[in-house]
Design an enzyme around this catalytic site. Structure first.
Site, PDB file in Angstrom:
ATOM      1  N   LYS A  80     -20.290 -27.141   4.518  1.00  0.00           N
ATOM      2  CA  LYS A  80     -20.058 -27.655   5.867  1.00  0.00           C
ATOM      3  C   LYS A  80     -19.719 -29.135   5.772  1.00  0.00           C
ATOM      4  O   LYS A  80     -20.247 -29.866   4.920  1.00  0.00           O
ATOM      5  CB  LYS A  80     -21.311 -27.505   6.744  1.00  0.00           C
ATOM      6  N   GLY A 174     -22.693 -20.186  27.179  1.00  0.00           N
ATOM      7  CA  GLY A 174     -21.577 -20.894  26.570  1.00  0.00           C
ATOM      8  C   GLY A 174     -20.291 -20.094  26.642  1.00  0.00           C
ATOM      9  O   GLY A 174     -20.230 -18.956  26.175  1.00  0.00           O
ATOM     10  N   GLY A 176     -17.124 -21.203  25.484  1.00  0.00           N
ATOM     11  CA  GLY A 176     -16.076 -21.778  24.656  1.00  0.00           C
ATOM     12  C   GLY A 176     -15.146 -20.674  24.184  1.00  0.00           C
ATOM     13  O   GLY A 176     -15.116 -19.573  24.752  1.00  0.00           O
TER      14      GLY A 176
END
Length: 365
Positions: A80, A174, A176
């Site tokens: 990451k 959420g 998104g």
């Protein structure tokens, strides 16, 4: 706890601290494990409170990517990149510097989109590195498909048979890219949607286009539903929010849903089935790995195997009387814990490949 102690606790391979005074870039690249292949993970750009919060997030997310890849049987590990967003950062210059760092790793870390990374960022990064991809609406579709397979597996486990999703009440936190796509496919399957998002335009659209019931971000924890589906930030299941849930299943696309892994025991004690996030939200990773490894463009069948993996985790959890996240962790660790030497960390690097006259490996190879 020092950084090295944190790395030793979960066997991280490498943490690269990023700093560039000219652009204001500050952040980290975390490579958790390359036992099965190069580390794959997106770039997250976020307004972290400080570098300690950014590093902790990077460590958690990189490890989750390793487990996600291992459970999916992919020939890659987890990594990451986290970038601390702040007003003084010169964004284009920062992305150029980050892209050059990623390129310098020669494919050991291969990256893509995560929270906060824009289309413009990706365009700049691609000018500096070959090792970026696996982003966009297509990836959202695959992730949503995997989450739906996880929900279906939990429902079938509860009912003892295969049932349609029609009539299921799903609370989505959420809206998104992935949350919106999940809402669409669940609506098409006949589910009743209860949604929330901090962006009122998104909730208004869900209400008008999907017939969803809109609640405030705080209310989403208390609504009566069959499924709670967190699709935004992680850490939303806490000692405070868990007692408020009135659901039978927790299954969403957000990473690191449990604020602490020990909460898996409390979830089980309450009779709620928890679908480990890195198991069911692996659709984009599966698609990306197969696309770049094998050139395979249609990966729906592979993503739908998440259903069988989830059923297996649920079965073992019942047999061993353990939380599902403990079972999933064990299965993943069995695939990434074989003995490895220092040489193995660099065995598939371009330099080594040239030395032995072998082709370099592609994304997730």
């Amino acid at each position: 706890m020092t950084l090295l102690e944190a790395m030793r606790q979960h066997d991280y391979e490498e943490v690269i601290a990023l700093n560039n005074n000219r652009s204001g870039l500050r952040g980290f690249i975390v490579i958790h494990d390359t036992t099965r292949g190069p580390a794959l993970g997106g770039i997250r750009v976020w307004r972290y409170e400080d570098e300690a919060e950014a590093l902790a997030d990077g460590l958690r997310l990189a490890r989750a990517m390793t487990y996600k890849a291992a459970l999916a049987g992919l020939d890659c590990g987890g990594g990451k990149a986290v970038v601390i967003e702040h007003p003084e950062m010169r964004r284009e210059e920062a992305m150029r510097f980050l892209g050059r760092v990623v390129e310098s790793l020669h494919g050991r870390f291969q990256t893509g989109r995560d929270l906060g990374l824009t289309d413009q960022d990706i365009a700049v990064l691609r000018q500096e590195t070959r090792y970026i991809g696996c982003e966009g609406a297509e990836s959202d579709d695959y992730t949503a498909l995997g989450v739906m397979c996880g929900i279906r597996a939990c429902l079938d486990h509860l009912t003892g048979g295969q049932h349609t999703l029609s009539g299921l009440r799903v609370a989505i936190q959420g809206l998104g890219g992935i949350g919106w796509r999940l809402a669409q496919v669940l609506r098409d399957a006949g589910c009743h949607l209860i949604v929330t998002d901090i962006d009122r335009e998104k909730t208004h659209r869900a209400e008008s286009e999907l017939g969803a019931t809109v609640v405030s971000p705080e209310e989403i924890y208390s609504v009566e539903a069959d499924v709670f589906s967190p699709c935004a930030v992680g850490g939303v299941i806490t000692q405070a929010t868990l007692p408020r849930l009135r659901v039978r299943i927790i299954a969403g696309s957000a990473n690191n849903v449990l604020a602490d892994p020990s909460l898996g025991w409390h979830v089980r004690e309450r009779g709620i089935l928890y679908a480990p996030d890195y198991l069911i939200n692996a659709g984009a990773l599966i698609h990306g790995a197969n696309l770049y490894l094998k050139g395979k463009k249609d990966n729906r069948a592979e993503v739908m195997e998440i259903y069988d993996r989830m059923r297996e985790v649920l079965r073992r959890a019942d047999e061993e009387n353990l939380p599902t996240n403990v079972i999933a962790d064990r299965l993943a660790e069995q695939r990434v814990k074989p003995f490895k030497t220092y040489r193995d960390l660099f065995w598939n690097s371009p330099t080594h490949a040239q030395e032995v006259n072998e082709p370099t490996r592609g994304c997730c190879g």
